[in-house]
Write a protein that holds these residues in place. Structure first.
Motif, PDB file in Angstrom:
ATOM      1  N   LEU A 163     -11.952   7.044  -8.137  1.00  0.00           N
ATOM      2  CA  LEU A 163     -11.959   6.016  -7.086  1.00  0.00           C
ATOM      3  C   LEU A 163     -10.551   5.876  -6.529  1.00  0.00           C
ATOM      4  CD1 LEU A 163     -14.124   3.190  -8.724  1.00  0.00           C
ATOM      5  CD2 LEU A 163     -14.770   4.605  -6.765  1.00  0.00           C
ATOM      6  N   ILE A 164     -10.418   6.040  -5.228  1.00  0.00           N
ATOM      7  CA  ILE A 164      -9.131   5.889  -4.562  1.00  0.00           C
ATOM      8  C   ILE A 164      -9.228   4.736  -3.576  1.00  0.00           C
ATOM      9  CG2 ILE A 164      -7.434   6.986  -3.050  1.00  0.00           C
ATOM     10  CD1 ILE A 164      -8.397   9.691  -4.124  1.00  0.00           C
ATOM     11  N   PHE A 165      -8.346   3.750  -3.741  1.00  0.00           N
ATOM     12  CA  PHE A 165      -8.304   2.604  -2.830  1.00  0.00           C
ATOM     13  C   PHE A 165      -7.044   2.708  -1.971  1.00  0.00           C
ATOM     14  CE2 PHE A 165     -10.915   1.169  -6.384  1.00  0.00           C
ATOM     15  CZ  PHE A 165     -12.000   0.595  -5.726  1.00  0.00           C
ATOM     16  N   LEU A 166      -7.240   2.906  -0.666  1.00  0.00           N
ATOM     17  CA  LEU A 166      -6.133   3.044   0.279  1.00  0.00           C
ATOM     18  C   LEU A 166      -5.910   1.732   1.008  1.00  0.00           C
ATOM     19  CD1 LEU A 166      -7.027   6.496   1.941  1.00  0.00           C
ATOM     20  CD2 LEU A 166      -5.417   6.073   0.080  1.00  0.00           C
ATOM     21  N   ASP A 167      -4.708   1.205   0.931  1.00  0.00           N
ATOM     22  CA  ASP A 167      -4.377  -0.063   1.578  1.00  0.00           C
ATOM     23  C   ASP A 167      -4.293   0.135   3.087  1.00  0.00           C
ATOM     24  OD1 ASP A 167      -3.235  -2.545   2.387  1.00  0.00           O
ATOM     25  OD2 ASP A 167      -2.319  -2.755   0.408  1.00  0.00           O
TER      26      ASP A 167
ATOM     27  N   VAL B 292      -3.171   1.093 -17.877  1.00  0.00           N
ATOM     28  CA  VAL B 292      -2.751   0.712 -16.522  1.00  0.00           C
ATOM     29  C   VAL B 292      -1.337   1.246 -16.312  1.00  0.00           C
ATOM     30  CG1 VAL B 292      -2.402  -1.157 -14.864  1.00  0.00           C
ATOM     31  CG2 VAL B 292      -4.122  -1.403 -16.673  1.00  0.00           C
ATOM     32  N   GLU B 293      -1.182   2.121 -15.335  1.00  0.00           N
ATOM     33  CA  GLU B 293       0.101   2.757 -15.067  1.00  0.00           C
ATOM     34  C   GLU B 293       0.608   2.357 -13.686  1.00  0.00           C
ATOM     35  OE1 GLU B 293       2.011   7.283 -14.624  1.00  0.00           O
ATOM     36  OE2 GLU B 293      -0.048   7.009 -15.343  1.00  0.00           O
TER      37      GLU B 293
ATOM     38  N   LEU C 285      -3.445   2.940  -3.882  1.00  0.00           N
ATOM     39  CA  LEU C 285      -2.294   3.288  -3.060  1.00  0.00           C
ATOM     40  C   LEU C 285      -2.026   2.068  -2.204  1.00  0.00           C
ATOM     41  CD1 LEU C 285      -3.456   6.066  -4.042  1.00  0.00           C
ATOM     42  CD2 LEU C 285      -2.464   7.051  -1.983  1.00  0.00           C
ATOM     43  N   SER C 286      -1.268   1.136  -2.762  1.00  0.00           N
ATOM     44  CA  SER C 286      -1.163  -0.205  -2.192  1.00  0.00           C
ATOM     45  C   SER C 286       0.083  -0.906  -2.708  1.00  0.00           C
ATOM     46  CB  SER C 286      -2.410  -1.013  -2.588  1.00  0.00           C
ATOM     47  OG  SER C 286      -2.273  -2.381  -2.266  1.00  0.00           O
ATOM     48  N   ASP C 287       0.517  -1.930  -1.978  1.00  0.00           N
ATOM     49  CA  ASP C 287       1.604  -2.776  -2.475  1.00  0.00           C
ATOM     50  C   ASP C 287       1.094  -3.829  -3.457  1.00  0.00           C
ATOM     51  OD1 ASP C 287       0.286  -4.547  -0.786  1.00  0.00           O
ATOM     52  OD2 ASP C 287       1.934  -4.695   0.669  1.00  0.00           O
ATOM     53  N   MET C 288      -0.245  -3.912  -3.625  1.00  0.00           N
ATOM     54  CA  MET C 288      -0.906  -4.820  -4.579  1.00  0.00           C
ATOM     55  C   MET C 288      -0.662  -6.296  -4.248  1.00  0.00           C
ATOM     56  SD  MET C 288      -2.439  -2.490  -6.238  1.00  0.00           S
ATOM     57  CE  MET C 288      -3.292  -3.405  -7.522  1.00  0.00           C
ATOM     58  N   ILE C 289      -0.361  -6.570  -2.976  1.00  0.00           N
ATOM     59  CA  ILE C 289      -0.145  -7.961  -2.545  1.00  0.00           C
ATOM     60  C   ILE C 289      -1.495  -8.579  -2.179  1.00  0.00           C
ATOM     61  CG2 ILE C 289       1.070  -9.495  -0.947  1.00  0.00           C
ATOM     62  CD1 ILE C 289       2.963  -7.994  -2.705  1.00  0.00           C
TER      63      ILE C 289
ATOM     64  N   SER D 162     -13.725   1.231 -19.543  1.00  0.00           N
ATOM     65  CA  SER D 162     -12.356   1.629 -19.901  1.00  0.00           C
ATOM     66  C   SER D 162     -11.797   2.645 -18.909  1.00  0.00           C
ATOM     67  CB  SER D 162     -12.334   2.213 -21.316  1.00  0.00           C
ATOM     68  OG  SER D 162     -12.820   1.286 -22.256  1.00  0.00           O
ATOM     69  N   PRO D 163     -11.698   2.264 -17.639  1.00  0.00           N
ATOM     70  CA  PRO D 163     -11.149   3.214 -16.671  1.00  0.00           C
ATOM     71  C   PRO D 163      -9.645   3.380 -16.853  1.00  0.00           C
ATOM     72  CG  PRO D 163     -11.412   1.079 -15.636  1.00  0.00           C
ATOM     73  CD  PRO D 163     -11.990   0.960 -17.024  1.00  0.00           C
ATOM     74  N   GLU D 164      -9.129   4.503 -16.383  1.00  0.00           N
ATOM     75  CA  GLU D 164      -7.681   4.671 -16.273  1.00  0.00           C
ATOM     76  C   GLU D 164      -7.278   4.181 -14.885  1.00  0.00           C
ATOM     77  OE1 GLU D 164      -6.434   8.664 -17.042  1.00  0.00           O
ATOM     78  OE2 GLU D 164      -7.749   8.883 -18.780  1.00  0.00           O
ATOM     79  N   ILE D 165      -6.371   3.214 -14.824  1.00  0.00           N
ATOM     80  CA  ILE D 165      -5.963   2.630 -13.548  1.00  0.00           C
ATOM     81  C   ILE D 165      -4.500   2.961 -13.273  1.00  0.00           C
ATOM     82  CG2 ILE D 165      -5.543   0.467 -12.311  1.00  0.00           C
ATOM     83  CD1 ILE D 165      -8.027  -0.677 -13.554  1.00  0.00           C
ATOM     84  N   THR D 166      -4.234   3.438 -12.065  1.00  0.00           N
ATOM     85  CA  THR D 166      -2.874   3.752 -11.637  1.00  0.00           C
ATOM     86  C   THR D 166      -2.576   3.033 -10.328  1.00  0.00           C
ATOM     87  OG1 THR D 166      -3.050   5.950 -12.652  1.00  0.00           O
ATOM     88  CG2 THR D 166      -1.239   5.593 -11.105  1.00  0.00           C
ATOM     89  N   MET D 167      -1.495   2.265 -10.316  1.00  0.00           N
ATOM     90  CA  MET D 167      -1.033   1.596  -9.100  1.00  0.00           C
ATOM     91  C   MET D 167       0.117   2.410  -8.514  1.00  0.00           C
ATOM     92  SD  MET D 167      -1.062  -2.409 -10.371  1.00  0.00           S
ATOM     93  CE  MET D 167      -0.024  -2.091 -11.803  1.00  0.00           C
ATOM     94  N   ILE D 168      -0.085   2.981  -7.349  1.00  0.00           N
ATOM     95  CA  ILE D 168       0.935   3.813  -6.707  1.00  0.00           C
ATOM     96  C   ILE D 168       1.532   2.993  -5.566  1.00  0.00           C
ATOM     97  CG2 ILE D 168       1.426   6.028  -5.624  1.00  0.00           C
ATOM     98  CD1 ILE D 168      -1.143   7.093  -6.940  1.00  0.00           C
ATOM     99  N   LEU D 169       2.723   2.460  -5.802  1.00  0.00           N
ATOM    100  CA  LEU D 169       3.334   1.498  -4.890  1.00  0.00           C
ATOM    101  C   LEU D 169       4.109   2.199  -3.771  1.00  0.00           C
ATOM    102  CD1 LEU D 169       4.700  -0.947  -7.624  1.00  0.00           C
ATOM    103  CD2 LEU D 169       2.485  -1.029  -6.465  1.00  0.00           C
ATOM    104  N   PRO D 170       4.216   1.575  -2.600  1.00  0.00           N
ATOM    105  CA  PRO D 170       4.872   2.214  -1.453  1.00  0.00           C
ATOM    106  C   PRO D 170       6.356   1.920  -1.335  1.00  0.00           C
ATOM    107  CG  PRO D 170       3.809   0.212  -0.718  1.00  0.00           C
ATOM    108  CD  PRO D 170       3.542   0.315  -2.200  1.00  0.00           C
ATOM    109  N   PHE D 171       6.962   1.411  -2.399  1.00  0.00           N
ATOM    110  CA  PHE D 171       8.340   0.942  -2.298  1.00  0.00           C
ATOM    111  C   PHE D 171       9.358   2.013  -2.678  1.00  0.00           C
ATOM    112  CE2 PHE D 171       5.722  -2.760  -3.701  1.00  0.00           C
ATOM    113  CZ  PHE D 171       5.670  -3.388  -2.461  1.00  0.00           C
ATOM    114  N   GLU D 172      10.442   2.067  -1.942  1.00  0.00           N
ATOM    115  CA  GLU D 172      11.524   2.991  -2.257  1.00  0.00           C
ATOM    116  C   GLU D 172      12.292   2.484  -3.477  1.00  0.00           C
ATOM    117  OE1 GLU D 172      13.765   4.710   0.961  1.00  0.00           O
ATOM    118  OE2 GLU D 172      12.463   3.757   2.444  1.00  0.00           O
TER     119      GLU D 172
END
Length: 255
Positions: free
Chosen positions: A35-39, A252-253, A170-174, A214-224
């Motif tokens: 599952l890919i969630f694009l902000d 959770v990574e 793929l989000s800032d998670m805000i 028990s999914p593997e969750i990865t938060m890929i943030l857009p911040f430099e």
């Protein structure tokens, strides 16, 4: 001496058995449900060079790692005001390895080559379609709010499949949703990790109705890397770490 020789032979046998067991079984392992969630809200600008490059590489890596055999699934959702109804892609791998259990070494090699070529072509097609969704613009009114909570029923539904579920944000998670019993981190973010933990534990009580497994969750943030605390607030990701943990997620990574 005989005892030493016997022991060495036994150790070698164990090593050989272990080695065979550790080889990857790419065509018989459990399918992966990605599952890919694009902000697609105003706060994430895919046109920025750093963000675009990071997210393109991340998606390429996800596809390479998770698309391996027939039955693997990949879905893309847009994060915005109506996340749970924003499925943009739903793909299932069709490439299949022939049964070579009784084949000769030559036929087995030919079947593996054919399968790998087919899978490589399918990966390239999937990558192209996913990257098209990455750059798609959302100019509608749904870009005003960021409902990440709404991804939870989507994950719960994937969990029902019995596959290994891997989730990528793929989000800032805000989280930013107006209304009672909701969070708007644009207006009022957690001030520190303690408050983030407090809010997450409180929110988990109303979200435990979703069985995530028990999914593997990865938060890929857009911040430099040089982003300020105001821009990349560590208490926000702490909130999600705690919330997912409270909902039973083991891994959770953050990237």
């Amino acid at each position: 001496m005989n005892r030493i020789i016997a022991f060495c032979l036994f150790a070698l046998l164990l090593t050989a058995c272990s080695g065979d067991g550790d080889k990857p079984k790419t065509t018989t392992s459990e399918p992966i449900y990605t599952l890919i969630f694009l902000d697609k809200t105003r706060s994430v600008n895919i046109d920025k060079a750093f963000v675009g490059q990071k997210y393109q590489q991340a998606l390429t890596d996800i596809i390479e790692q998770n698309i391996r055999q027939k039955g693997d699934r990949l879905e893309v959702y847009f994060i915005h005001e109506n996340t749970s109804k924003a499925r943009a892609l739903n793909l299932t791998v069709r490439s299949e390895m022939d049964d070579v259990s009784a084949a000769s070494p030559t036929d087995r090699e030919a079947a593996e080559t054919e399968f790998n070529l087919s899978l490589t072509r399918e990966k390239a097609q999937i990558r192209q379609r996913v990257l098209q969704q990455l750059v798609a613009q959302n100019v509608g009114s749904s870009n005003q709010e960021t409902d990440i909570w709404a991804s939870l029923p989507v994950i719960a539904k994937a969990n029902e499949s019995g596959a290994t579920v891997k989730v990528y944000y793929l989000s800032d998670m805000i989280e930013s949703v107006k209304g009672a019993n909701r969070r708007d981190f644009q207006v009022s973010p957690p001030k520190d990790n303690a408050q983030a933990d407090e809010w997450a534990k409180a929110d988990a009580e109303q979200l435990k109705k979703y069985t995530l497994g028990s999914p593997e969750i990865t938060m890929i943030l857009p911040f430099e890397p040089n982003a300020s605390v105001k821009e990349n607030n560590p208490a926000v990701t702490q909130y999600w770490q705690t919330l997912f943990s409270e909902l039973g997620v083991g891994t959770v990574e953050e990237q």
